[in-house]
Scaffold this active site. Structure first.
Site, PDB file in Angstrom:
ATOM      1  CG  ASN A  40      25.846 -15.952  27.520  1.00  0.00           C
ATOM      2  OD1 ASN A  40      26.018 -17.069  27.035  1.00  0.00           O
ATOM      3  ND2 ASN A  40      25.627 -14.873  26.785  1.00  0.00           N
ATOM      4  NE  ARG A  62      22.247 -16.290  24.645  1.00  0.00           N
ATOM      5  CZ  ARG A  62      23.101 -16.222  23.637  1.00  0.00           C
ATOM      6  NH1 ARG A  62      24.386 -16.217  23.848  1.00  0.00           N
ATOM      7  NH2 ARG A  62      22.663 -16.126  22.418  1.00  0.00           N
ATOM      8  CG  HIS A  78      19.903 -13.318  17.833  1.00  0.00           C
ATOM      9  ND1 HIS A  78      20.220 -13.087  16.518  1.00  0.00           N
ATOM     10  CD2 HIS A  78      21.069 -13.360  18.493  1.00  0.00           C
ATOM     11  CE1 HIS A  78      21.522 -12.991  16.381  1.00  0.00           C
ATOM     12  NE2 HIS A  78      22.077 -13.158  17.577  1.00  0.00           N
ATOM     13  NE  ARG A 121      27.608 -16.459  13.559  1.00  0.00           N
ATOM     14  CZ  ARG A 121      26.730 -16.218  14.521  1.00  0.00           C
ATOM     15  NH1 ARG A 121      25.497 -16.654  14.428  1.00  0.00           N
ATOM     16  NH2 ARG A 121      27.078 -15.523  15.582  1.00  0.00           N
ATOM     17  NE  ARG A 131      32.794  -0.620  16.447  1.00  0.00           N
ATOM     18  CZ  ARG A 131      32.738  -1.078  17.680  1.00  0.00           C
ATOM     19  NH1 ARG A 131      32.563  -0.236  18.676  1.00  0.00           N
ATOM     20  NH2 ARG A 131      32.866  -2.347  17.948  1.00  0.00           N
ATOM     21  N   GLY A 134      24.403  -4.423  18.403  1.00  0.00           N
ATOM     22  CA  GLY A 134      25.546  -3.517  18.159  1.00  0.00           C
ATOM     23  C   GLY A 134      25.388  -2.609  16.959  1.00  0.00           C
ATOM     24  CD  GLU A 179      21.260  -1.858  21.208  1.00  0.00           C
ATOM     25  OE1 GLU A 179      22.014  -1.285  22.016  1.00  0.00           O
ATOM     26  OE2 GLU A 179      20.832  -3.011  21.389  1.00  0.00           O
ATOM     27  CD  GLU A 216      20.577 -11.114  23.809  1.00  0.00           C
ATOM     28  OE1 GLU A 216      21.499 -10.275  23.741  1.00  0.00           O
ATOM     29  OE2 GLU A 216      20.577 -12.167  23.145  1.00  0.00           O
TER      30      GLU A 216
HETATM   31  P1  AMP Z   1      26.939  -7.207  19.182  1.00  0.00           P
HETATM   32  O1  AMP Z   1      27.240  -8.582  18.670  1.00  0.00           O
HETATM   33  O2  AMP Z   1      25.485  -6.937  19.344  1.00  0.00           O
HETATM   34  O3  AMP Z   1      27.754  -6.845  20.384  1.00  0.00           O
HETATM   35  O4  AMP Z   1      27.413  -6.213  18.010  1.00  0.00           O
HETATM   36  C1  AMP Z   1      28.758  -6.114  17.668  1.00  0.00           C
HETATM   37  C2  AMP Z   1      28.875  -5.293  16.386  1.00  0.00           C
HETATM   38  O5  AMP Z   1      28.216  -4.032  16.545  1.00  0.00           O
HETATM   39  C3  AMP Z   1      30.330  -4.952  16.087  1.00  0.00           C
HETATM   40  O6  AMP Z   1      30.850  -5.861  15.182  1.00  0.00           O
HETATM   41  C4  AMP Z   1      30.254  -3.607  15.466  1.00  0.00           C
HETATM   42  O7  AMP Z   1      30.271  -3.848  14.080  1.00  0.00           O
HETATM   43  C5  AMP Z   1      28.895  -3.045  15.810  1.00  0.00           C
HETATM   44  N1  AMP Z   1      29.017  -1.811  16.602  1.00  0.00           N
HETATM   45  C6  AMP Z   1      29.170  -1.703  17.926  1.00  0.00           C
HETATM   46  N2  AMP Z   1      29.263  -0.395  18.290  1.00  0.00           N
HETATM   47  C7  AMP Z   1      29.145   0.327  17.158  1.00  0.00           C
HETATM   48  C8  AMP Z   1      29.144   1.720  16.865  1.00  0.00           C
HETATM   49  N3  AMP Z   1      29.281   2.639  17.826  1.00  0.00           N
HETATM   50  N4  AMP Z   1      28.998   2.102  15.579  1.00  0.00           N
HETATM   51  C9  AMP Z   1      28.874   1.185  14.612  1.00  0.00           C
HETATM   52  N5  AMP Z   1      28.854  -0.142  14.825  1.00  0.00           N
HETATM   53  C10 AMP Z   1      28.984  -0.574  16.074  1.00  0.00           C
END
Ligand code: AMP
Length: 389
Positions: free
Chosen positions: A7, A83, A172, A231, A275, A321, A324, A375
């Protein structure tokens, strides 16, 4: 089959070596700051993380390092999956790399210049350096390619649409496809109309009916739709003309503002990370609370829009993120969908697990799941299907 998934970004290159049968991940990592001072490779193998400080003047050097590192792994690479962010008007599905398909990745690159050029270069380097290995292009837009015309067409003049290929491409797609597949494995015939909710630093929803994309919230580019980490998501397009004419901002300034300085970061005036925002809201920061309220508001609104595009919805899946991991954000979105009959079980919502799981009550009109996305596995499975074992 042992597949290397690559990627590439303009200054980074993520990689993962995995087996499609056992789904074992042998090693993964990220080459960071390619072409910038202070480059390094963060490599992870057998749960051990390593930081290798190496000079990475260009992607060719990065790829060479990755192959050298992976030589010690007891899993010879049998194919490479790439990717590709933008497949444009060429890729309704993944495709084996040939001169022609590689040319298409470059031809559509003006739609995603920060990604496609680097991805095309990396594909070319892999072909040159390892001619014995097959390469596969997995565009993130392919899943959305065949959505109905009324969903992809913008109401602007036909000659502009045709000449400049302006339409909704979405993004996505590899994640949404994986989510459909996993939900369908779990739910069988109980799921026909799914809204896949990919909520990460980038975020999009996808309406999927019996495995086919019916609509999605991202548009010509991944700027449209939901409020994301940095964004803005959907704003009146006239905002661009107004800021250009009245505030004297250049198109590039507005591009940077909307892609990198907006979203949760702008509203919370604190962070793009959910968070930090949850923490801020818990300690009484009104801007953080507004960022969360707006995230729930827009996500639930667009969820209903996706449902309307299918004239119904029976299943909702949270992933990425935020989807989940954030118990609070899931609950906040679900709360605003109570009127549609969504009812999540607070105890099930609290459970932390890497497994896909149902978090709605038995009475909920819509079954709600949390499904970890993968992915890389989806890309590797495409490589296996196209190149054979
Ligand atoms: P991703 O782009 O899918 O990696 O998601 C990143 C985002 O997921 C981060 O900006 C966090 O806001 C959120 N995130 C990741 N881990 C956690 C967690 N344990 N609790 C709450 N939000 C999380």
């Amino acid at each position: 089959m042992n597949v290397l998934v690559v990627n590439a970004g303009s200054s980074s290159l993520k990689y993962q070596l995995l087996n499609t049968d056992t789904r074992e991940v042998f090693a993964k990592g990220n080459c960071e700051r390619i072409g910038i001072d202070g480059s390094f490779i963060g490599h992870e193998e057998n749960g051990v993380k390593d930081k290798l400080e190496v000079e990475l003047p260009d992607h060719r050097t990065a790829i060479k390092h990755v192959f050298d590192i992976l030589k010690t792994v007891d899993a010879p690479i049998e194919g490479i999956g790439h990717r590709v962010v933008q497949g444009g008007w060429y890729f309704p599905e993944s495709a084996v790399v040939t001169d022609e398909t590689l040319g298409w990745v470059r031809e559509v690159a003006p739609l995603a210049p920060l990604h496609n050029y680097a991805e095309a270069d990396v594909i070319e380097i892999c072909r040159e350096m390892f001619p014995e290995l097959g390469n596969v292009i997995v565009p993130d837009t392919a899943f959305h390619y065949n959505m109905p015309e009324k969903a992809w067409r913008y109401a602007i003049p036909r000659d502009v649409v045709d000449k400049y290929h302006v339409r909704k491409y979405g993004a996505h797609g590899t994640s949404h496809r994986f989510i459909w597949r996993t939900v369908h494995e779990m739910m069988g015939d109980k799921t026909h109309k799914l809204v896949s909710c990919h909520l990460g630093s980038g975020a999009s929803l996808c309406a999927i009916e019996d495995g086919k994309c019916m609509d999605t919230t991202m548009g010509l580019t991944p700027l449209d739709g939901l409020i994301m980490g940095t964004r803005c998501g959907t704003v009146d397009p006239a905002t661009v003309f107004y800021l250009n004419r009245v505030a004297g901002m250049s198109i590039d300034d507005i591009d940077t503002m909307m892609n990198k300085q907006s979203g949760l970061l702008a509203v919370s005036a604190k962070s793009s990370d959910s968070r930090d925002i949850e923490e801020g809201a818990n300690s009484g920061d009104a801007n953080c609370q507004m960022a969360m309220d707006m995230f729930y508001y827009r996500t639930s609104q667009l969820f209903a829009e996706m449902a309307a595009s299918m004239e119904g919805v029976d299943t909702m899946a949270f992933t990425a993120g935020i989807g989940e991991n954030s118990v609070t954000m899931r609950a906040g979105v679900a709360e605003r969908l109570k009127w549609m009959g969504v009812e999540i079980d607070p105890e099930l919502n609290k459970i932390r697990s890497d497994e896909p799981r149902v978090i709605s009550t038995p009475d909920s009109a819509i079954t709600v799941l949390v499904v970890p996305t993968n992915e890389e596995l989806m890309i590797a499975l495409d490589v296996e299907e196209l190149l054979g074992k």
